[in-house]
Scaffold this motif. Sequence first.
Motif, PDB file in Angstrom:
ATOM      1  N   UNK A   1     -71.789  15.156 113.473  1.00 31.01           N
ATOM      2  CA  UNK A   1     -70.416  15.125 113.979  1.00 31.01           C
ATOM      3  C   UNK A   1     -69.501  15.682 112.908  1.00 31.01           C
ATOM      4  N   UNK A   2     -68.382  16.236 113.361  1.00 29.14           N
ATOM      5  CA  UNK A   2     -67.470  16.875 112.417  1.00 29.14           C
ATOM      6  C   UNK A   2     -66.048  16.821 112.926  1.00 29.14           C
ATOM      7  N   UNK A   3     -65.122  16.987 111.999  1.00 27.41           N
ATOM      8  CA  UNK A   3     -63.703  17.071 112.308  1.00 27.41           C
ATOM      9  C   UNK A   3     -63.162  18.402 111.800  1.00 27.41           C
ATOM     10  N   UNK A   4     -62.402  19.068 112.666  1.00 32.45           N
ATOM     11  CA  UNK A   4     -61.740  20.313 112.317  1.00 32.45           C
ATOM     12  C   UNK A   4     -60.238  20.164 112.574  1.00 32.45           C
ATOM     13  N   UNK A   5     -59.465  20.946 111.860  1.00 30.34           N
ATOM     14  CA  UNK A   5     -58.069  21.097 112.215  1.00 30.34           C
ATOM     15  C   UNK A   5     -57.825  22.555 112.578  1.00 30.34           C
ATOM     16  N   UNK A   6     -56.961  22.738 113.566  1.00 33.15           N
ATOM     17  CA  UNK A   6     -56.676  24.079 114.075  1.00 33.15           C
ATOM     18  C   UNK A   6     -55.230  24.409 113.794  1.00 33.15           C
ATOM     19  N   UNK A   7     -55.014  25.453 113.034  1.00 39.21           N
ATOM     20  CA  UNK A   7     -53.666  25.890 112.693  1.00 39.21           C
ATOM     21  C   UNK A   7     -53.506  27.363 113.036  1.00 39.21           C
ATOM     22  N   UNK A   8     -52.328  27.777 113.504  1.00 36.94           N
ATOM     23  CA  UNK A   8     -52.117  29.174 113.894  1.00 36.94           C
ATOM     24  C   UNK A   8     -52.437  30.131 112.747  1.00 36.94           C
TER      25      UNK A   8
ATOM     26  N   UNK B   1     -49.515   9.952 105.992  1.00 36.73           N
ATOM     27  CA  UNK B   1     -49.312  11.238 106.655  1.00 36.73           C
ATOM     28  C   UNK B   1     -48.248  12.085 105.962  1.00 36.73           C
ATOM     29  N   UNK B   2     -48.494  13.391 105.962  1.00 40.34           N
ATOM     30  CA  UNK B   2     -47.562  14.363 105.391  1.00 40.34           C
ATOM     31  C   UNK B   2     -47.296  15.453 106.430  1.00 40.34           C
ATOM     32  N   UNK B   3     -46.125  16.089 106.366  1.00 37.51           N
ATOM     33  CA  UNK B   3     -45.825  17.158 107.333  1.00 37.51           C
ATOM     34  C   UNK B   3     -46.881  18.260 107.363  1.00 37.51           C
ATOM     35  N   UNK B   4     -47.546  18.492 106.234  1.00 36.86           N
ATOM     36  CA  UNK B   4     -48.589  19.524 106.189  1.00 36.86           C
ATOM     37  C   UNK B   4     -49.799  19.172 107.045  1.00 36.86           C
ATOM     38  N   UNK B   5     -49.860  17.927 107.489  1.00 33.68           N
ATOM     39  CA  UNK B   5     -50.967  17.507 108.339  1.00 33.68           C
ATOM     40  C   UNK B   5     -50.648  17.657 109.829  1.00 33.68           C
ATOM     41  N   UNK B   6     -49.490  18.197 110.134  1.00 29.94           N
ATOM     42  CA  UNK B   6     -49.167  18.539 111.513  1.00 29.94           C
ATOM     43  C   UNK B   6     -50.141  19.618 111.972  1.00 29.94           C
ATOM     44  N   UNK B   7     -50.879  19.329 113.027  1.00 34.63           N
ATOM     45  CA  UNK B   7     -51.947  20.230 113.439  1.00 34.63           C
ATOM     46  C   UNK B   7     -52.565  19.707 114.731  1.00 34.63           C
ATOM     47  N   UNK B   8     -53.521  20.467 115.250  1.00 38.24           N
ATOM     48  CA  UNK B   8     -54.355  19.981 116.341  1.00 38.24           C
ATOM     49  C   UNK B   8     -55.727  19.681 115.744  1.00 38.24           C
ATOM     50  N   UNK B   9     -56.214  18.485 116.014  1.00 38.25           N
ATOM     51  CA  UNK B   9     -57.474  18.030 115.426  1.00 38.25           C
ATOM     52  C   UNK B   9     -58.564  17.981 116.491  1.00 38.25           C
ATOM     53  N   UNK B  10     -59.696  18.580 116.148  1.00 34.84           N
ATOM     54  CA  UNK B  10     -60.831  18.593 117.056  1.00 34.84           C
ATOM     55  C   UNK B  10     -62.020  17.904 116.412  1.00 34.84           C
TER      56      UNK B  10
END
Lengths: 114, 110
Positions: free
Chosen positions: A32-39, A81-90
């Motif tokens: 299992x894994x966690x990703x973050x998706x950023x533009x 939490x920090x603003x830099x962690x604003x993202x979509x997490x998969x």
Amino acid sequence: NAGVTQTPKFQVLKTGQSMTLQCAQDMNHEYMSWYRQDPGMGLRLIHYSVGAGITDQGEVPNGYNVSRSTTEDFPLRLLSAAPSQTSVYFCASSSGQAGSNEQFFGPGTRLTVL
Amino acid sequence: AQRVTQPEKLLSVFKGAPVELKCNYSYSGSPELFWYVQYSRQRLQLLLRHISRESIKGFTADLNKGETSFHLKKPFAQEEDSAMYYCALSGGLHGNKLVFGAGTILRVKS
């Protein structure tokens, strides 16, 4: 089979708050894994696990913790939490067997940190 | 270091036109290459992988080790192909770790 499920779907946090993103799979997958998706950056690996009790860091682990107490669940914790962690997490899972590296993704959690 | 490069952020084509989404990679060993697709309001899903050498929804991709490329092709684009496409690489000790490119948005215009 529900596949990979994630909760919540949306979350807004204030800077400094903590929260846990939940991920569960019912396919008996070891990996299992966690990703973050950023533009403009695609998906980047945060943490991963090759089985219950075993976790390791990915490309962007800072600010995140994980644990894997069961095969089914792989929660992701944001301690402050920090603003830099604003993202979509998969969250994703796969069987981990050689020649079967297809990863199955959850629907994502959209997180905004103000 | 493992790296996947998708040079185009956006590719816009007319319906019926050929499509080629470019993907180049850097990896010292023998990688597994994948294309994942994310349609609007849907989760990311596997489109195809180089090992299977099959055509899915009319798309094909050939691994070219000499050019370190894995371009995705389709001879005639359809409107329902509009989506975000990610090229991904898997290799190393934990073969399930994926390294993704930045993604290419494909827009098929009628």
